[in-house]
Design a protein around this motif. Sequence first.
Motif, PDB file in Angstrom:
ATOM      1  N   PHE A   1      51.245  36.840  43.136  1.00 26.83           N
ATOM      2  CA  PHE A   1      50.104  35.998  43.474  1.00 26.83           C
ATOM      3  C   PHE A   1      49.078  36.726  44.323  1.00 26.83           C
ATOM      4  O   PHE A   1      47.873  36.588  44.103  1.00 26.83           O
ATOM      5  N   PHE A   2      49.563  37.507  45.263  1.00 25.51           N
ATOM      6  CA  PHE A   2      48.618  38.325  46.015  1.00 25.51           C
ATOM      7  C   PHE A   2      47.844  39.234  45.054  1.00 25.51           C
ATOM      8  O   PHE A   2      46.634  39.403  45.175  1.00 25.51           O
ATOM      9  N   SER A   3      48.549  39.800  44.108  1.00 30.42           N
ATOM     10  CA  SER A   3      47.890  40.687  43.141  1.00 30.42           C
ATOM     11  C   SER A   3      46.858  39.946  42.311  1.00 30.42           C
ATOM     12  O   SER A   3      45.735  40.415  42.107  1.00 30.42           O
TER      13      SER A   3
ATOM     14  N   MET B   1      45.230  37.275  43.024  1.00 25.42           N
ATOM     15  CA  MET B   1      44.039  36.905  43.780  1.00 25.42           C
ATOM     16  C   MET B   1      43.220  38.141  44.100  1.00 25.42           C
ATOM     17  O   MET B   1      41.987  38.108  44.072  1.00 25.42           O
ATOM     18  N   SER B   2      43.914  39.206  44.379  1.00 26.27           N
ATOM     19  CA  SER B   2      43.220  40.457  44.639  1.00 26.27           C
ATOM     20  C   SER B   2      42.391  40.871  43.424  1.00 26.27           C
ATOM     21  O   SER B   2      41.210  41.246  43.555  1.00 26.27           O
TER      22      SER B   2
END
Lengths: 248, 248
Positions: free
Chosen positions: B140-142, B144-145
């Motif tokens: 998820f961080f990826s 959004m990134s």
Amino acid sequence: MGQPIARSHPSALKASCHSCSLSELCLPIAVGASDIDRLEDIIQQGRSFSRGETVFKQSERARSCFAVRSGAIKTSVVNHSGEEQVTGFFLPGEIMGLDSISDDRYACSAFVLERTSVCELPISHLEELSRKLPSLQHHFFSLMSSEIRHSQQHAMLLSRNTAEERIASLLLSLSSRFERRKLSPTRFTLPMARNDIANFLGLAVETVSRVMTRFQGQGLIQAKGREIELLDLTALQEIALTFARCRP
Amino acid sequence: MGQPIARSHPSALKASCHSCSLSELCLPIAVGASDIDRLEDIIQQGRSFSRGETVFKQSERARSCFAVRSGAIKTSVVNHSGEEQVTGFFLPGEIMGLDSISDDRYACSAFVLERTSVCELPISHLEELSRKLPSLQHHFFSLMSSEIRHSQQHAMLLSRNTAEERIASLLLSLSSRFERRKLSPTRFTLPMARNDIANFLGLAVETVSRVMTRFQGQGLIQAKGREIELLDLTALQEIALTFARCRP
DNA sequence: CGCAGACTTGACCGCGCTCAATGCGAGTGG
DNA sequence: CCACTCGCATTGAGCGCGGTCAAGTCTGCG
């Protein structure tokens, strides 16, 4: 700079968020007072940089995000034809590098605009700590989410707005970001050159210059070099309001 | 639609990611086979929408993100002067609403361009599950990134590129997104109207039209209404290459 | 004091917007 | 089947914002 800064500073200081004047803007707002220690454990208080240096460079290994403690930074990418494209400005209390978590290479370079100090946030540690501190995880999702929106807002600003609207928006954005730090929202020094402003706003330097003198003629601002005073905030808002809203 | 879709569908089906043809593009790639069940537990397979409907509306309470299963969606915001601004297009396998996690209101509306079905991902459940499945959190961080980067790319595209460059870029972006789904990268149907393309690219409809006929005259594409065939990918890339790169 | 870089100002021109008309295909009803 | 409409797309004519090119001015710094 791909390596954690610690490499060049074997004795890198542990951060002291407790005593940081920005703690109400920065990561600490996300965690309870009792957990700030755990945040400090993973954050490295980095060294200072001076004008012209880079905190990290495009396509280096991305291991960390950075929180700006003082100073100002511009991020930019070079497209394949070698031209620079300014993608953002970062002021104290703001976190940069969130766009580089995905493919482990920095998506942009971070240039120091004036004497600046940053805190380094190693991404792997952040992810790990986020699993233990739900509020930190939530905060990071929020941060990244807002970052998406800011980029979208910026894209919208560039897509249909006139030079005047773009410049008014930038001035107001800076204004509110200074205000957040308890500085004057109407009287400040631009940390970046006209050139960077133009590049960021998709305009020619000459246009930036022209618009700013026009604003000055209309009594909206008072500008001498990088010293700016916003004389008529509501008029500027009126101009900028063609698009949505500025950085919260 | 602020409420989870389940409200209008009391018997909303649990998702069946196992059997979904998009599982290699969508969330399941982030979790081990054994954990897909836990993903399915929190994901609701939503109902279908038909052309013109909205999946969610700007400023409604944002409780979920949505993964597109089939069809196509455009997201847009209305600025205060009432004009629509298209902020993105979402195709099967892509996740929308990531920009709306921060202030719990949707930042945009999601309009259905053609018959579409979506899977609903309740944000709170996602955050909770992310804490238990590190790879999901990382994913998820990826996501959004990358979303931040896509917006930045888009902003760059709008800031200095000509109409031809913008349109070539969009065509190539669509092309590679179709290719990811094992569809023809050179022959497809545009899911959106010229109007939406123009709006998204910060151009006038007329300009989009003119450029596309020009491309056609140069033998780069073959277009009849929304049916498009890309005849010379490399030439299009040449044109688009003034800026960075397309959606991976 | 002189130089380099940043900023401003002016003259000119082209890309893309605007306005307006026309073309075209799908859906509808007589 | 045609006539009609409505939305969408295309094409043309004219013009204005902002880019480009080229001087000129200001500023800080060695």
